[in-house]
Motif scaffolding. Structure first.
Motif, PDB file in Angstrom:
ATOM      1  N   LEU A 109       0.791  -1.156  -0.032  1.00  0.00           N
ATOM      2  CA  LEU A 109      -0.087  -0.021   0.066  1.00  0.00           C
ATOM      3  C   LEU A 109       0.981   1.202   0.047  1.00  0.00           C
ATOM      4  CD1 LEU A 109      -2.836  -1.174   2.755  1.00  0.00           C
ATOM      5  CD2 LEU A 109      -3.139  -1.082   0.001  1.00  0.00           C
ATOM      6  N   GLU A 110       1.995   1.057   0.602  1.00  0.00           N
ATOM      7  CA  GLU A 110       3.103   2.455   0.657  1.00  0.00           C
ATOM      8  C   GLU A 110       3.887   2.399  -0.412  1.00  0.00           C
ATOM      9  OE1 GLU A 110       4.406   2.315   4.727  1.00  0.00           O
ATOM     10  OE2 GLU A 110       2.304   2.286   5.502  1.00  0.00           O
ATOM     11  N   SER A 111       3.883   1.221  -1.323  1.00  0.00           N
ATOM     12  CA  SER A 111       4.977   1.462  -2.381  1.00  0.00           C
ATOM     13  C   SER A 111       5.107   2.534  -3.166  1.00  0.00           C
ATOM     14  CB  SER A 111       5.034  -0.108  -2.960  1.00  0.00           C
ATOM     15  OG  SER A 111       5.947   0.063  -4.108  1.00  0.00           O
ATOM     16  N   ARG A 112       6.052   3.360  -3.519  1.00  0.00           N
ATOM     17  CA  ARG A 112       5.961   4.381  -4.324  1.00  0.00           C
ATOM     18  C   ARG A 112       6.059   3.876  -5.803  1.00  0.00           C
ATOM     19  NH1 ARG A 112       6.661   9.478  -2.344  1.00  0.00           N
ATOM     20  NH2 ARG A 112       5.391   9.561  -0.520  1.00  0.00           N
ATOM     21  N   ILE A 113       6.940   2.836  -6.096  1.00  0.00           N
ATOM     22  CA  ILE A 113       6.891   2.092  -7.074  1.00  0.00           C
ATOM     23  C   ILE A 113       5.641   1.657  -7.473  1.00  0.00           C
ATOM     24  CG2 ILE A 113       7.811   0.132  -8.289  1.00  0.00           C
ATOM     25  CD1 ILE A 113      10.242   0.173  -6.510  1.00  0.00           C
ATOM     26  N   ALA A 130      -9.726  -2.767  -8.800  1.00  0.00           N
ATOM     27  CA  ALA A 130      -9.207  -2.696  -7.472  1.00  0.00           C
ATOM     28  C   ALA A 130     -10.132  -3.072  -6.507  1.00  0.00           C
ATOM     29  CB  ALA A 130      -8.549  -1.282  -7.029  1.00  0.00           C
ATOM     30  N   ILE A 131     -10.080  -3.880  -5.699  1.00  0.00           N
ATOM     31  CA  ILE A 131     -10.976  -4.320  -4.725  1.00  0.00           C
ATOM     32  C   ILE A 131     -10.405  -4.100  -3.133  1.00  0.00           C
ATOM     33  CG2 ILE A 131      -9.939  -6.717  -4.880  1.00  0.00           C
ATOM     34  CD1 ILE A 131     -12.930  -7.672  -4.245  1.00  0.00           C
ATOM     35  N   CYS A 132     -11.242  -3.801  -2.190  1.00  0.00           N
ATOM     36  CA  CYS A 132     -10.973  -3.632  -0.869  1.00  0.00           C
ATOM     37  C   CYS A 132      -9.743  -2.586  -0.485  1.00  0.00           C
ATOM     38  CB  CYS A 132     -10.892  -4.786  -0.179  1.00  0.00           C
ATOM     39  SG  CYS A 132     -10.758  -5.147   1.473  1.00  0.00           S
ATOM     40  N   HIS A 133      -8.708  -3.036  -0.001  1.00  0.00           N
ATOM     41  CA  HIS A 133      -7.755  -2.168   0.364  1.00  0.00           C
ATOM     42  C   HIS A 133      -6.987  -1.849  -1.005  1.00  0.00           C
ATOM     43  CE1 HIS A 133      -8.243  -2.947   4.501  1.00  0.00           C
ATOM     44  NE2 HIS A 133      -7.404  -2.109   4.878  1.00  0.00           N
ATOM     45  N   GLY A 134      -7.003  -2.606  -2.174  1.00  0.00           N
ATOM     46  CA  GLY A 134      -6.538  -2.386  -3.386  1.00  0.00           C
ATOM     47  C   GLY A 134      -6.936  -0.785  -3.782  1.00  0.00           C
ATOM     48  N   VAL A 135      -8.122  -0.552  -3.470  1.00  0.00           N
ATOM     49  CA  VAL A 135      -8.620   1.036  -3.886  1.00  0.00           C
ATOM     50  C   VAL A 135      -7.638   1.924  -3.004  1.00  0.00           C
ATOM     51  CG1 VAL A 135     -10.451   2.513  -4.024  1.00  0.00           C
ATOM     52  CG2 VAL A 135     -10.869   0.060  -4.466  1.00  0.00           C
ATOM     53  N   LEU A 136      -7.255   1.642  -1.837  1.00  0.00           N
ATOM     54  CA  LEU A 136      -6.367   2.609  -1.203  1.00  0.00           C
ATOM     55  C   LEU A 136      -5.090   2.669  -1.922  1.00  0.00           C
ATOM     56  CD1 LEU A 136      -5.907   4.489   1.241  1.00  0.00           C
ATOM     57  CD2 LEU A 136      -5.256   2.273   2.531  1.00  0.00           C
ATOM     58  N   GLU A 188     -12.474   6.550   4.880  1.00  0.00           N
ATOM     59  CA  GLU A 188     -12.189   7.813   5.136  1.00  0.00           C
ATOM     60  C   GLU A 188     -11.132   8.306   4.384  1.00  0.00           C
ATOM     61  OE1 GLU A 188     -12.961   8.337   9.867  1.00  0.00           O
ATOM     62  OE2 GLU A 188     -11.463   6.807   9.340  1.00  0.00           O
ATOM     63  N   GLU A 189     -10.103   7.373   4.041  1.00  0.00           N
ATOM     64  CA  GLU A 189      -8.839   7.867   3.501  1.00  0.00           C
ATOM     65  C   GLU A 189      -9.054   7.952   1.938  1.00  0.00           C
ATOM     66  OE1 GLU A 189      -4.231   7.106   2.520  1.00  0.00           O
ATOM     67  OE2 GLU A 189      -5.199   6.068   4.281  1.00  0.00           O
ATOM     68  N   VAL A 190      -9.671   6.952   1.425  1.00  0.00           N
ATOM     69  CA  VAL A 190     -10.115   6.988  -0.033  1.00  0.00           C
ATOM     70  C   VAL A 190     -10.721   8.344  -0.218  1.00  0.00           C
ATOM     71  CG1 VAL A 190     -11.355   5.970  -1.953  1.00  0.00           C
ATOM     72  CG2 VAL A 190      -9.841   4.584  -0.619  1.00  0.00           C
ATOM     73  N   THR A 191     -11.801   8.368   0.530  1.00  0.00           N
ATOM     74  CA  THR A 191     -12.809   9.746   0.278  1.00  0.00           C
ATOM     75  C   THR A 191     -12.054  11.031   0.200  1.00  0.00           C
ATOM     76  OG1 THR A 191     -14.832   8.454   1.121  1.00  0.00           O
ATOM     77  CG2 THR A 191     -14.976  10.967   0.858  1.00  0.00           C
ATOM     78  N   GLY A 192     -11.205  11.168   1.013  1.00  0.00           N
ATOM     79  CA  GLY A 192     -10.421  12.094   0.980  1.00  0.00           C
ATOM     80  C   GLY A 192      -9.486  12.686  -0.219  1.00  0.00           C
ATOM     81  N   PHE A 193      -9.363  11.568  -1.022  1.00  0.00           N
ATOM     82  CA  PHE A 193      -8.491  11.947  -2.242  1.00  0.00           C
ATOM     83  C   PHE A 193      -9.601  12.189  -3.390  1.00  0.00           C
ATOM     84  CE2 PHE A 193      -5.330   9.017  -0.046  1.00  0.00           C
ATOM     85  CZ  PHE A 193      -4.135   9.964  -0.328  1.00  0.00           C
ATOM     86  N   LEU A 194     -10.817  12.172  -3.108  1.00  0.00           N
ATOM     87  CA  LEU A 194     -11.705  12.559  -4.178  1.00  0.00           C
ATOM     88  C   LEU A 194     -12.208  13.907  -4.259  1.00  0.00           C
ATOM     89  CD1 LEU A 194     -14.195   9.362  -3.427  1.00  0.00           C
ATOM     90  CD2 LEU A 194     -12.104   9.533  -4.886  1.00  0.00           C
TER      91      LEU A 194
END
Length: 246
Positions: A109-113, A130-136, A188-194
């Motif tokens: 999830l934190e990979s810049r690559i 993307a599914i579940c945390h994959g969306v993050l 919460e985090e995903v919504t913050g990017f929208l």
């Protein structure tokens, strides 16, 4: 060729293996990628139910998903992943981003690559599922041309806050943060990017998981060439919608 990047450990077995199995049966080809190019391992607790107690039957992967995972685990493509550093978007038709909630997911999830790879797929207008945390992971992928997430103007779903918190509060006394990857929930985090909170879609009932015979129970959101789903209970509809998109 479809790319499936996963962490070294702790990815959800259902969300990776069910789409892999259903699409492989339709002759789609896959390439897995891991941080170091070594064979990955799914979340063991989701495969065995160890530590889940009386919640085991409802929280762990179902038998069909476990069977699909063990078949995937023994496949040539899963046995021979490439390292993240060798991924080239031009070599692939599409990318599939599975989820998972245990702490081993963080290197994925934190990979810049991987975030840069996801940006490349969006810029090339290739299918991204993307599914579940994959969306993050997708949400954290920032397009350098806009300094916005690749999902900024997209409709999407992901693991719902109520799902994540229910699992966390139900098990935290003996599993700690097992079901809570980060302080903020995925929703919460995903919504913050929208651009707008209304772009996040929650879907219908979560009381029943979908199946091969009844994929309509699941929920997915398609926006252009981007497909998203919430949890393993959407995996069959997710796989079917991805096949149609491809």
């Amino acid at each position: 060729m479809i790319l499936i990047p996963v962490p070294s450990s702790d990815f959800d077995p259902s969300e990776a293996s069910l789409p892999w199995k259903l699409l492989s049966e339709s002759n789609f080809k896959f390439q897995f990628a891991t941080p170091d190019g070594k064979k990955a391992k799914a979340d063991e607790r989701m495969l065995t139910g160890k530590g889940l107690g009386i919640l085991k039957s409802g929280f762990m992967a179902r038998k069909d998903a476990r069977d699909a995972y063990f078949k995937m685990e023994n496949s040539k493509e899963f046995q021979n992943p490439i390292p993240y550093s060798e991924i080239k978007e031009k070599d692939f038709q599409a990318i599939l981003l599975p989820g998972g909630h245990a702490q081993g997911m963080k290197e994925y999830l934190e990979s810049r690559i991987l975030q840069n790879v996801v940006v490349d797929f969006f810029q090339s207008n290739k299918p991204v599922a993307a599914i579940c945390h994959g969306v993050l992971l997708a949400a954290r992928s920032i397009n350098p041309k806009t300094n916005k997430s690749v999902l900024y103007e997209k409709n999407t779903t992901a693991l719902l806050q109520k799902q994540e918190l229910l699992a966390y509060y139900t098990t935290r006394l003996w599993l700690g943060n097992y079901y809570k990857t980060y302080p903020l929930t995925v929703q919460e985090e995903v919504t913050g990017f929208l651009k707008s909170k209304g772009q996040f879609k929650t879907g219908g009932s979560l009381s029943v998981r979908d199946s091969l015979d009844n994929p309509d129970v699941g929920f997915t959101v398609l926006d252009g060439n981007y497909l998203s789903a919430r949890w393993p209970g959407d995996a069959y509809q997710f796989a079917s919608a991805f096949k149609t998109l491809l």
